[in-house]
Structure formats: structure tokens, C-alpha cells
Design a protein around this motif. Structure first.
Motif, PDB file in Angstrom:
ATOM      1  N   ASP A  50       0.856  -1.191   0.000  1.00 44.80           N
ATOM      2  CA  ASP A  50       0.000   0.000   0.000  1.00 44.80           C
ATOM      3  C   ASP A  50       0.890   1.239   0.000  1.00 44.80           C
ATOM      4  OD1 ASP A  50      -1.855   1.986   0.343  1.00 44.80           O
ATOM      5  OD2 ASP A  50      -2.307   1.481   2.443  1.00 44.80           O
ATOM      6  N   THR A  51       0.883   1.983  -1.126  1.00 44.51           N
ATOM      7  CA  THR A  51       1.720   3.184  -1.249  1.00 44.51           C
ATOM      8  C   THR A  51       0.973   4.458  -0.885  1.00 44.51           C
ATOM      9  OG1 THR A  51       1.168   3.509  -3.589  1.00 44.51           O
ATOM     10  CG2 THR A  51       3.047   2.073  -3.076  1.00 44.51           C
ATOM     11  N   GLY A  52      -0.290   4.311  -0.492  1.00 45.48           N
ATOM     12  CA  GLY A  52      -1.066   5.482  -0.109  1.00 45.48           C
ATOM     13  C   GLY A  52      -1.645   6.252  -1.269  1.00 45.48           C
ATOM     14  N   SER A  53      -1.546   5.695  -2.478  1.00 50.02           N
ATOM     15  CA  SER A  53      -2.036   6.440  -3.645  1.00 50.02           C
ATOM     16  C   SER A  53      -2.978   5.600  -4.499  1.00 50.02           C
ATOM     17  CB  SER A  53      -0.856   6.890  -4.497  1.00 50.02           C
ATOM     18  OG  SER A  53      -0.105   5.772  -4.934  1.00 50.02           O
ATOM     19  N   GLY A  54      -3.701   4.672  -3.894  1.00 53.09           N
ATOM     20  CA  GLY A  54      -4.627   3.848  -4.659  1.00 53.09           C
ATOM     21  C   GLY A  54      -4.509   2.398  -4.282  1.00 53.09           C
ATOM     22  N   ALA A  55      -4.789   1.542  -5.263  1.00 51.93           N
ATOM     23  CA  ALA A  55      -4.776   0.102  -5.011  1.00 51.93           C
ATOM     24  C   ALA A  55      -3.358  -0.367  -4.719  1.00 51.93           C
ATOM     25  CB  ALA A  55      -5.341  -0.634  -6.227  1.00 51.93           C
ATOM     26  N   PRO A  56      -3.210  -1.404  -3.880  1.00 45.46           N
ATOM     27  CA  PRO A  56      -1.870  -1.941  -3.593  1.00 45.46           C
ATOM     28  C   PRO A  56      -1.184  -2.433  -4.862  1.00 45.46           C
ATOM     29  CG  PRO A  56      -3.475  -2.777  -2.026  1.00 45.46           C
ATOM     30  CD  PRO A  56      -4.266  -2.088  -3.086  1.00 45.46           C
ATOM     31  N   VAL A  57       0.153  -2.344  -4.859  1.00 44.68           N
ATOM     32  CA  VAL A  57       0.944  -2.776  -6.010  1.00 44.68           C
ATOM     33  C   VAL A  57       1.709  -4.035  -5.633  1.00 44.68           C
ATOM     34  CG1 VAL A  57       1.160  -0.468  -6.974  1.00 44.68           C
ATOM     35  CG2 VAL A  57       2.890  -1.306  -5.381  1.00 44.68           C
ATOM     36  N   GLN A  58       2.013  -4.827  -6.667  1.00 46.12           N
ATOM     37  CA  GLN A  58       2.719  -6.096  -6.442  1.00 46.12           C
ATOM     38  C   GLN A  58       4.224  -5.882  -6.567  1.00 46.12           C
ATOM     39  OE1 GLN A  58       1.229 -10.080  -7.936  1.00 46.12           O
ATOM     40  NE2 GLN A  58       2.895  -9.714  -9.409  1.00 46.12           N
TER      41      GLN A  58
END
Length: 807
Positions: A67-75
């Protein structure tokens, strides 16, 4: 000198931003050389690992959802052993440059799984050398916010270019003092260190020196019971920012003091010091293993700190490995000393050691801060490492006697042209730490202890000027005189420039070679005397002052040929050295040509034959270059004489000496002797010349510099050919000179176009054919006139050379 903006603001109370501070630093003479605004760290954000699953194709990898705080989590695919769900760390998205590994990220495919970024370790962000796992932040770290701002990595780094006369600005405190004096903020004053002391320092110190200037003062204190672990993060970050590697708390404190206060310190592990300490000259042949793991051989010119075991430190330059502090240190001796700047500079250079301590001591440190510096260092040691401080031992210091400078305020206007009021001048000096005494137009100024560079009133004018603002000096034209100015450059300077221009116009490239050459090359070209040997050469192969420009030019030609550029034409106008007296330095214009680099152009014969190029260079190319220099310098060419042969480094049959009259030697030219080329490891067609520009006589002064009117003859030029049989020993130049002198009014040029030797002209004879250019002036010449002139030319050649007209 490097420092961060926050470190500076710890000493300077100001709201000024980075740009304003950098501009002001340059304005007051502390030129900003580089600024790193840490923009490279802006893309890194704080992110939380939502989940961490085992990679399907690799046991040591994990697939994280972040979770980068800017939307959906990234892989993200990660191999760090501490990667886990819930971890908060620093995330870099694709397109981010990671400085620690020098890589710009892209979307990757690792063992069949896409990775959209990277969770970073401290090493990858150049925070430390740790790369055992990714950064692990507290759970309350703000996800989505800038990691650089959170971890204080966005602190801009400023680098200034210090001149050697400003030792006071080798500290961040000194730089802040200058900025405050310029009106940019207020200098912060730190309370004097306060701590309890128990007992005496048991290690005593003796100054065993024949010259007390070598160590004017020494302060020493024992601190018992310290815990020497890593230094705090804030200190490590500042040291790393300026390019230093954190080692341990005690060592980091001394490095911190060096930059923060400009006060180099040193710490000894007290358990490794045997007996008392003595400051003395090193004995011939003594050695010490220094902190850089190198062993140095010392002598009486080096001042050392020694105990009963031997040398423990090279005073003011570097400590010894034996008594260095490590994680096992419990009791520490803190040193704060003064050293002779000249001795430090000589010792450091002789030993080849460059340290931050040497950099400051050879420029001069503040003697009055010797003891306060020890107190501040002790305070930091007690704060960061704990322990109990003993009473300080101070030896040798007699106090600072301030220099008093008599300062007329009018000097500011006289030397700078600035209109600065007396009150402003006094205020500026006071803000810089000077004490101004007296009233009126002339005052006495007491120089502070941190300004050893101030000696006279001109130095005080400089201080006023730079703080008032050099940019306030208005540009003004030079005062015009109602007369034509005389020449500014000397004749030698003018001729040097003319020689350069003439050779460049002939297709040669200017080179700048070393004035120092190997001894064998110096001897090869007539030098190598003991008087011209360097006492301290910068390299073993640069031991002698050059007697000629040719060794350097020939070596340069060889280097060009080795790189595939064999056809080169190089010249240099510079100094050569015949002896160590002032009159032994010559001003010489020299040049060489290699391969086919003639005036007509280099290249293969079939590609350049139409222009006369493509032929290997020879003696006549060198002769033409040499004469071009002489003609460019304004000497009358009619007075030039050329004799066969030259110095021994030239080919004896393919060289010449250029003279003006029987005594004045202007230079030499020719092809080089094969043994000379072999000694220099140079091959190929080569020719060269040297003209002594300083040997050229001054031109006679003329009543006017105005050129006479151009007078062109309206009559046709006539050319006649003559062939004379002369002895082989007769030079062609003698025939040219004799033919020219037959009638200087009508004969305007003589050129040799053929030389023949053979049985038909007799043994020991040769035939020299010349073309004589005849320019009628008053009328067209008749056959009788030409016949009379022919007889004059034949008679003149016979008289001066013994030649007869070939039948």
C-alpha cells in the motif's frame, strides 16, 4: 568544504532559503561550487506491506502487496529476509533512480511474477552500509508521505570553494559567523559546556622540542567508563552527507568537531597508552602504523606524540593504529593541541598524507579555542558515551596576543573606489569579530584569534569590501589621456605572440609540455647539469629542468603516433633553461613535424600530390618554419645567414644554423639524428627547429610608425636563369647573396632551383642553378641593360664564391 543546510542553521538563526544563502555566500567571497538539493530522494515514499506470500518459483523470494497510499496496492517481488505483512518501509516505483545500486527501476518479471517497484534497504538509499533487510519503520510512520522528509534525507548539501587564506571558514560555525556579519541572520551562541570533573588526568604530557613553535600548546583529558558504540543517527547522517564514513561514537565526535567548529581532535584508548606522553621530533628511521593501515617512515622533520611504547600519533596529521579507539575502549584520552602550520604542511606533503586535520592545521586554527574545544568534545563524549571526566592537563599555551592594525578609513575608498562611511566600516569589522578602538579618521583594529590571515590595513579593506558587497563596485572606464598610449606589451611578449600566430597559420598545433624532463633526455639535448636538478620533483621521471623544447614535442609526437595520428605538426613557445641564473632562462619558439605533415598538407602521395603534399617531411620544411618565425618577428630577412650543421641531436648533413651576423645565433633547424630518435623511442620522418626569440635584436626606433606610400613599378618583371660551377664546399646561400648584391635596385629576388653533381662539371665541383628576378623601375630595360646586369651578376658570384658560369 561541505555542509548541510540544517547543520548551518544550527549555528545561524535565519529564515533565508537555500537560494538566498548560496547567493550571499558567493557575494561575501565564499564561492558556492556545488549544491545538491537532494531531489533524487523525492520519489521514495513510505509504504505498508499488506500481504507477503511465498514466491511460487523461488524459495527465497516473496510476493508482496504494498500500500503506497495512492490507490490500489501494487505487487512487488522482494528477497529481503525481514519482508512481512504489516512492515512499513520505503518504496520506489518504476522510473525511480536508486542511488545505492545506480539503477533506474522498470517493471520487472522475476521468475514469472511481475514486480512493480522495490522496497528499499538503507544501503540502496545510501543511508548506511546495511543491506541485511529492507528499511523497517515504526508502525505509525505516515503511509504515502515522502520518506526523504520523514527521515531527514532531503537536507540540501552545499559545497564551497575555500581559498587558503580563510582558515576561519573551515568550520560551519565560521561560515555562519560570516553570513551573520553580512546581515543574513543572527549567529547563535551555545552555552559554555558544563559538567562535573573528578580527579586529575593521570597521564602527564611533556613538550620535548627545540622550537616551541612546533607545538605552542597541548590540552589532554581522561574520560573514564565510556561505552563506545555507534554514534546517534543525526550525527551519522551529517557525516555521511559530507562524505565521511561513521566508525564509532568517539571517532565520529572528533570528526564532527573538525567540521562543526574547525577544531581537529584526537582520541587515544587510555588502556593502550603506556606511561606518560611526550611531544618530540621523530628519530631518524622511526616508523608508525597509522590509522589508514599504512606504515610511515619518519625523521626529525616530523613532530610526533609518543609514549614508552614508541610513536602513538603523527602530530596534527594522523593518529596511530596501536592506540586507536574501538568498541572495547573504556577509558579515553582526548587531545586538543596546536601545531606549527609550516611544519604540518611540509610533513604532510613529504609523507603523502592528506587528512581533514592536516587541511586545517596547515592553514591555522584558532588558538583560543584549544581548551574550549576540549571542553565541547568532552561534553559530547559524556552525552553520547557516558563516563566520568577528569580535570584537563594543559601544557605550553601562553595565550593569544592579538595583532593591532593601524587602519585609516580612507583606505577603503583608495583601494576599492567604494564610498563606505566610517560608521559602516567599523560596524562590519565589529560584526566579524574585530575590536575597533579610537575615533576619527584613523583607528586601531585588534585582530581576533581565528583570523591569522589578517596582517595589514589592506586585509581590513578586503573585509569591509566583501561584506559591503563587491557587486556595489560600479564599472567605470579607464581615464582617457589626450595622447596616444605607448605599447603595453614588451618586445619579447609581442614577438612570442607573433611567433605563435605565424606557426599556427602554417598548420601547426600549439602544445604545452612539461618544463621538467628525465635526466637522460636533458643530457641528450645539452642539459643535465646539477644546478638544474629539482630538489623535490613531482615524479621520478621529471627530475631536470628542460634545456630544449624538442624532447617534450618529440615525446608528444610519439604519443600521437601510438594512438594512430602519425602525421602531426606541433609547436610551443615557452621557456628553456641553460643554468639556474635569471639570464639562463631562454624564450624559445620550437616545433616539430612528423610523417607527411608538411605545409602542403598530410596524406598519401596519390591523394594530395596535386598540392605538393604526401611527401615525408625533411630539413626544408623545418627551415621554412624557422624562417617564418623570424620573419613574423620583424627581423630583416636580408641580414639572415644560414650555415650548415647544428647541435649534435640534429642530423649532421641535414641541419642548419641560423645567424644574424657572425655572432648572433638565432636558432637551429633540421632532421634529427637517428641516435637521438632511438634514445627517445621515436620513429618516422621527423624534422624540427628552435628559434631563440630573446636573442633577436631590438629593431631600431623610427621617427614615425606611419608606413611609407606603396610604390609599384608599372614595368614587367623579367626572370633570368644562371648556372654556376662552384666547389662542393660552397653553400648555395652564398651564391644567392652574391647575386642579390650585384644590383640591389634591380634584383628583387633570387631562388635556387637546381643543384647538380657529376663528372661533367668536374671532381669536387657542383652546379648550382638560380633564378634571378629583375624588376625595372624607371624604364623598360634594353638588351644592353640586361647584358650589363648579367655581367655584374656573374662578376659578383665569381668574386665572392669563385664560381664560373656553366658552359
Amino acid at each position: 568544504m561541505k555542509f548541510t543546510l540544517s547543520w548551518l542553521k544550527e549555528h545561524l538563526e535565519t529564515d533565508a532559503g537555500l537560494d538566498e544563502i548560496c547567493t550571499r555566500l558567493t557575494e561575501i567571497g565564499l564561492e558556492v561550487e556545488d549544491v545538491d538539493d537532494k531531489a533524487a530522494f523525492k520519489p521514495f515514499v513510505i509504504a505498508r506491506v499488506v500481504s507477503a506470500e511465498k514466491h511460487p518459483q523461488a524459495d527465497r523470494l516473496k510476493v508482496l502487496m504494498v500500500d503506497t497510499g495512492s490507490g490500489a496496492p501494487v505487487q512487488v517481488v522482494c528477497g529481503a529476509p525481514n519482508a512481512r505483512a504489516g512492515l512499513v518501509g520505503a518504496f520506489a516505483a518504476p522510473g525511480t533512480y536508486v542511488p545505492g545500486i545506480d539503477v533506474t527501476l522498470a517493471v520487472g518479471n522475476i521468475r514469472g511474477v511481475e514486480s512493480h517497484g522495490m522496497m528499499c534497504s538503507e544501503k540502496e538509499l545510501q543511508i548506511s552500509d546495511s543491506h541485511d533487510g529492507i528499511i523497517d519503520l515504526p508502525d505509525d510512520a505516515p503511509v504515502g508521505q515522502s520518506y526523504a522528509a520523514y527521515a531527514h534525507l532531503d537536507d540540501p548539501l552545499i559545497e564551497i570553494n575555500l581559498t587558503p587564506n580563510r582558515p576561519d571558514c573551515t568550520s560551519i560555525h565560521g561560515i555562519a559567523r560570516d553570513l551573520a556579519a553580512s546581515g543574513l541572520g543572527t549567529l547563535k551562541t551555545r552555552p559554555a559546556p558544563s559538567f562535573a570533573v573528578e580527579g586529575e588526568t593521570p597521564v602527564k604530557l611533556t613538550l620535548d622540542l627545540d622550537d616551541q613553535k612546533l607545538c605552542p600548546g597541548f590540552a589532554l583529558r581522561l574520560v573514564r567508563g565510556v561505552r563506545n558504540g555507534p554514534s546517534p543517527r543525526w550525527m551519522q547522517q551529517r557525516l555521511i552527507a559530507i562524505g565521511l564514513r561513521p566508525i564509532n561514537a568517539l571517532v565520529d565526535i572528533t570528526n564532527y568537531m573538525t567540521f562543526d567548529q574547525g577544531r581537529p581532535m584526537h582520541v587515544f584508548d587510555a588502556a593502550k597508552v603506556k606511561g606518560n606522553l611526550t611531544v618530540r621530533r621523530a628519530r631518524e628511521g622511526e616508523t608508525v602504523l597509522a590509522l589508514d593501515q599504512r606504515e610511515y617512515k619518519l625523521g626529525p622533520n616530523n613532530v610526533v606524540i609518543a609514549d614508552e611504547n614508541g610513536i602513538e600519533s603523527i602530530g596534527g596529521i594522523m593518529g596511530g593504529e596501536h592506540s586507536g579507539c574501538d568498541e572495547n575502549t573504556v577509558d579515553v584520552l582526548i587531545e586538543s593541541a596546536l601545531w606549527d602550520p609550516m611544519n604540518i604542511a611540509k610533513s604532510g606533503r613529504a609523507l603523502g598524507i592528506i587528512t581533514d586535520a592536516r587541511y586545517r592545521f596547515e592553514r591555522g586554527v584558532d588558538p583560543e579555542y584549544m581548551v574550549p574545544g576540549l571542553e565541547r568534545t568532552t561534553e559530547l563524549v559524556l552525552e553520547l558515551c557516558g563516563g566520568t571526566a577528569a580535570r584537563a592537563e594543559v601544557v605550553g599555551y601562553k595565550g593569544y596576543e592579538p595583532k593591532i592594525v593601524d587602519f585609516p578609513y580612507s583606505e577603503v575608498k583608495r583601494l576599492t573606489g567604494l564610498d563606505v562611511s566610517n560608521e559602516e566600516s567599523a560596524t562590519i569589522l565589529t560584526r566579524l569579530g574585530f575590536t575597533v578602538s579610537g575615533f576619527g579618521e584613523r583607528v586601531s583594529v585588534s585582530v581576533p584569534s581565528w583570523r591569522p590571515d589578517i596582517d595589514g590595513k589592506a586585509d581590513l579593506v578586503e573585509e569591509v569590501m566583501r561584506i559591503h558587497g563587491v557587486d556595489n563596485i560600479k564599472p567605470a572606464p579607464l581615464e582617457s589621456h589626450a595622447a596616444v598610449n605607448g605599447k603595453i606589451l614588451t618586445t619579447l611578449q609581442i614577438r612570442s605572440r607573433l611567433a605563435k600566430r605565424a606557426l599556427a597559420a602554417r598548420g601547426m598545433l600549439e602544445a604545452v609540455t612539461w618544463s621538467f624532463i628525465p635526466e637522460d633526455q636533458a643530457k641528450l639535448f645539452g642539459g643535465g647539469s646539477p644546478a638544474l636538478k629539482l630538489a623535490n620533483p613531482i615524479a621520478a621521471e621529471m627530475s631536470d629542468m628542460r634545456p630544449s623544447l624538442l624532447p617534450g614535442l618529440l615525446t608528444a609526437a610519439r604519443r600521437n603516433a601510438d594512438k594512430g595520428y602519425g602525421d602531426v605538426a606541433l609547436f610551443e613557445v615557452s621557456g628553456t633553461y641553460e643554468n639556474d641564473r635569471p639570464d639562463g632562462q631562454r624564450r624559445v619558439a620550437g616545433g616539430i613535424r612528423r610523417g607527411t605533415a608538411s605545409l602542403a598538407g598530410a596524406g598519401r602521395a596519390w591523394s594530395n600530390a596535386a598540392k605538393g603534399g604526401g611527401k615525408p617531411v625533411d630539413v626544408f620544411d623545418a627551415k621554412a618554419d624557422a624562417l617564418a618565425v623570424i620573419e613574423a618577428c620583424g627581423l630583416p630577412m636580408g641580414n639572415i645567414q644560414i650555415e650548415q650543421g647544428g647541435p649534435e641531436w640534429y642530423h649532421p648533413g641535414r641541419s642548419g644554423t641560423i645567424k644574424m651576423g657572425p655572432k648572433v645565433v638565432l636558432g637551429y633547424f633540421g632532421e634529427f639524428h637517428p641516435l637521438t630518435l632511438e634514445s627517445l623511442d621515436v620513429s618516422g620522418a621527423l624534422c624540427g627547429f628552435e628559434i631563440y626569440v630573446d636573442a633577436m635584436p631590438e629593431a631600431k626606433r623610427k621617427a614615425t610608425r606611419t608606413k611609407p606610400a606603396l610604390e609599384l613599378s608599372p614595368f614587367q618583371v623579367v626572370r633570368r636563369d644562371f648556372a654556376f660551377v662552384v666547389d662542393k664546399t660552397v653553400e648555395a646561400g652564398a651564391i644567392v647573396k652574391a647575386a642579390t648584391g650585384a644590383d640591389r635596385k634591380l634584383v628583387t629576388g633570387v631562388n635556387v632551383f637546381d643543384i647538380f653533381e657529376g663528372a661533367s662539371v668536374g671532381d669536387g665541383k657542383k652546379s648550382v642553378a638560380i633564378e634571378v628576378q629583375i624588376q625595372p623601375v624607371e624604364r623598360t630595360l634594353t638588351d644592353e641593360d640586361f647584358e650589363a646586369l648579367t655581367q655584374k651578376i656573374v662578376a659578383s658570384v665569381m668574386k665572392f664564391t669563385g664560381g664560373v658560369l656553366r658552359s
